[in-house]
Motif scaffolding. Structure first.
Motif, PDB file in Angstrom:
ATOM      1  N   ALA A 119     -14.299  -6.327 -11.696  1.00 14.77           N
ATOM      2  CA  ALA A 119     -15.659  -5.790 -11.796  1.00 14.77           C
ATOM      3  C   ALA A 119     -16.184  -5.262 -10.468  1.00 14.77           C
ATOM      4  N   GLN A 120     -15.599  -5.672  -9.347  1.00 11.78           N
ATOM      5  CA  GLN A 120     -16.144  -5.254  -8.053  1.00 11.78           C
ATOM      6  C   GLN A 120     -15.722  -3.825  -7.726  1.00 11.78           C
ATOM      7  N   ARG A 121     -16.580  -3.129  -6.961  1.00 12.40           N
ATOM      8  CA  ARG A 121     -16.340  -1.712  -6.666  1.00 12.40           C
ATOM      9  C   ARG A 121     -15.228  -1.520  -5.637  1.00 12.40           C
ATOM     10  N   VAL A 122     -15.227  -2.325  -4.583  1.00 13.90           N
ATOM     11  CA  VAL A 122     -14.215  -2.213  -3.534  1.00 13.90           C
ATOM     12  C   VAL A 122     -13.202  -3.326  -3.738  1.00 13.90           C
ATOM     13  N   ARG A 123     -11.986  -2.980  -4.046  1.00 14.54           N
ATOM     14  CA  ARG A 123     -10.958  -3.975  -4.344  1.00 14.54           C
ATOM     15  C   ARG A 123      -9.964  -4.042  -3.182  1.00 14.54           C
ATOM     16  N   MET A 124      -9.680  -5.240  -2.731  1.00  9.04           N
ATOM     17  CA  MET A 124      -8.694  -5.460  -1.670  1.00  9.04           C
ATOM     18  C   MET A 124      -7.324  -4.989  -2.146  1.00  9.04           C
ATOM     19  N   PRO A 125      -6.680  -4.050  -1.406  1.00  7.34           N
ATOM     20  CA  PRO A 125      -5.347  -3.606  -1.828  1.00  7.34           C
ATOM     21  C   PRO A 125      -4.300  -4.692  -1.592  1.00  7.34           C
ATOM     22  N   ALA A 126      -3.239  -4.645  -2.357  1.00  5.17           N
ATOM     23  CA  ALA A 126      -2.116  -5.568  -2.181  1.00  5.17           C
ATOM     24  C   ALA A 126      -1.083  -4.894  -1.279  1.00  5.17           C
ATOM     25  N   TYR A 127      -0.820  -5.516  -0.126  1.00  9.60           N
ATOM     26  CA  TYR A 127       0.078  -4.910   0.849  1.00  9.60           C
ATOM     27  C   TYR A 127       1.508  -5.443   0.761  1.00  9.60           C
ATOM     28  N   GLY A 128       1.790  -6.261  -0.247  1.00  8.30           N
ATOM     29  CA  GLY A 128       3.099  -6.901  -0.323  1.00  8.30           C
ATOM     30  C   GLY A 128       4.268  -5.949  -0.345  1.00  8.30           C
ATOM     31  N   GLU A 129       4.106  -4.778  -0.980  1.00 11.39           N
ATOM     32  CA  GLU A 129       5.201  -3.813  -1.044  1.00 11.39           C
ATOM     33  C   GLU A 129       5.106  -2.762   0.058  1.00 11.39           C
ATOM     34  N   ARG A 130       4.003  -2.744   0.771  1.00 17.60           N
ATOM     35  CA  ARG A 130       3.807  -1.765   1.840  1.00 17.60           C
ATOM     36  C   ARG A 130       4.222  -2.319   3.201  1.00 17.60           C
ATOM     37  N   LEU A 131       4.050  -3.623   3.390  1.00 13.05           N
ATOM     38  CA  LEU A 131       4.338  -4.246   4.673  1.00 13.05           C
ATOM     39  C   LEU A 131       5.490  -5.228   4.546  1.00 13.05           C
ATOM     40  N   GLY A 132       6.239  -5.378   5.642  1.00 19.98           N
ATOM     41  CA  GLY A 132       7.301  -6.364   5.687  1.00 19.98           C
ATOM     42  C   GLY A 132       6.747  -7.747   5.985  1.00 19.98           C
TER      43      GLY A 132
END
Length: 272
Positions: free
Chosen positions: A114-127
């Protein structure tokens, strides 16, 4: 005599020219030596856009309608720990965008959606190493309790009270500017520079009490840079007692013992 003076002048000018060329390279090399999980984490945060949302303008948090507290928590404001209560949860926020307990709870997951700004998931972007560095940096800026228990907590509180972190950086991570010094920055407690400057507990006590190291003061090159640097280590004399020195030493040891952390360990222990 005139020829000798001309040769000397030419050597001085050549040395200055070489110094001008190598100065930035020398600083860059020393900056690499000073890098540690906290400083590396800050660089990752800058590259990945974390500060776009978590820094805010003029100290204000950006609005986030629909979220639990209505804003995106600002780093160094202390509010991030209203969301994450431990290093483990910080890592889950970075890796998955929220703690696993939230994602596995239907009501909490619905609130996230429901929130407008959602924390991205960096698990596949960062080592794994980059995520560990981010955790170290966020834990440092948010004041997560250091490993090592009571003595480390007391040492950190004392370091803050005495103004140590104003020069030595967040959680003693170093890297703040010091014009004229070797490398151009104030060394911290986490990187390799610390073990070059502080070989054991006795030398640490000497630094704190006298503001210098007699071992290093006898080196002409080191002494030359010390005369040129803008900021110098203050001498605390007898303002700090043995118990307080124990606490500071224990805190630094705990910092350097963090997983994947310091590029070396400090030698010596106790109050000797």
């Amino acid at each position: 005599m005139a020829r000798a003076l001309r040769r000397l002048a030419a050597l001085v000018l050549a040395g200055a020219a070489v110094g001008a060329v190598l100065g930035p390279a020398r600083r860059a090399l020393l900056w690499r030596w000073e890098l540690n999980p906290v400083l590396r984490g800050r660089l990752v945060a800058e590259r990945q856009g974390c500060l776009d949302c978590h820094r805010g303008e003029a100290g204000r948090e950006i609005p986030n309608p629909g979220s639990r507290w209505g804003t995106v928590p600002r780093f160094q404001g202390g509010n991030a720990m209203m969301y994450a209560t431990s290093r483990a949860e910080l890592e889950e926020f970075i890796r998955f965008g929220a703690p696993r307990a939230w994602l596995d709870n239907p009501a909490a997951a619905a609130r996230l959606d429901a929130q407008r700004v959602r924390m991205p998931a960096y698990g596949e972007r960062l080592g794994a190493a980059e995520i560990a560095d981010l955790v170290a940096w966020v834990a440092a800026v948010e004041g997560v309790e250091p490993a090592g228990g009571g003595p480390a907590v007391a040492g950190r509180a004392l370091a803050r009270e005495q103004g140590c972190l104003a020069c030595h950086g967040i959680e003693g991570s170093g890297g703040l500017p010091n014009p004229g010094s070797l490398g151009g920055f104030v060394p911290g407690f986490l990187g390799r520079n610390f073990t070059d400057l502080v070989r054991d507990r006795a030398e640490f006590d000497e630094w704190v009490r006298d503001g210098t190291s007699s071992r290093l003061a006898g080196n002409p090159l080191v002494a030359w840079f010390w005369r040129r640097q803008a900021l110098a280590m203050p001498a605390y004399g007898e303002a700090l007692d043995e118990e307080q020195l124990d606490a500071l030493w224990g805190w630094i040891g705990a910092l350097r013992a963090e997983p994947g952390g310091a590029a070396g360990t400090v030698r010596g222990g106790g109050s000797g």
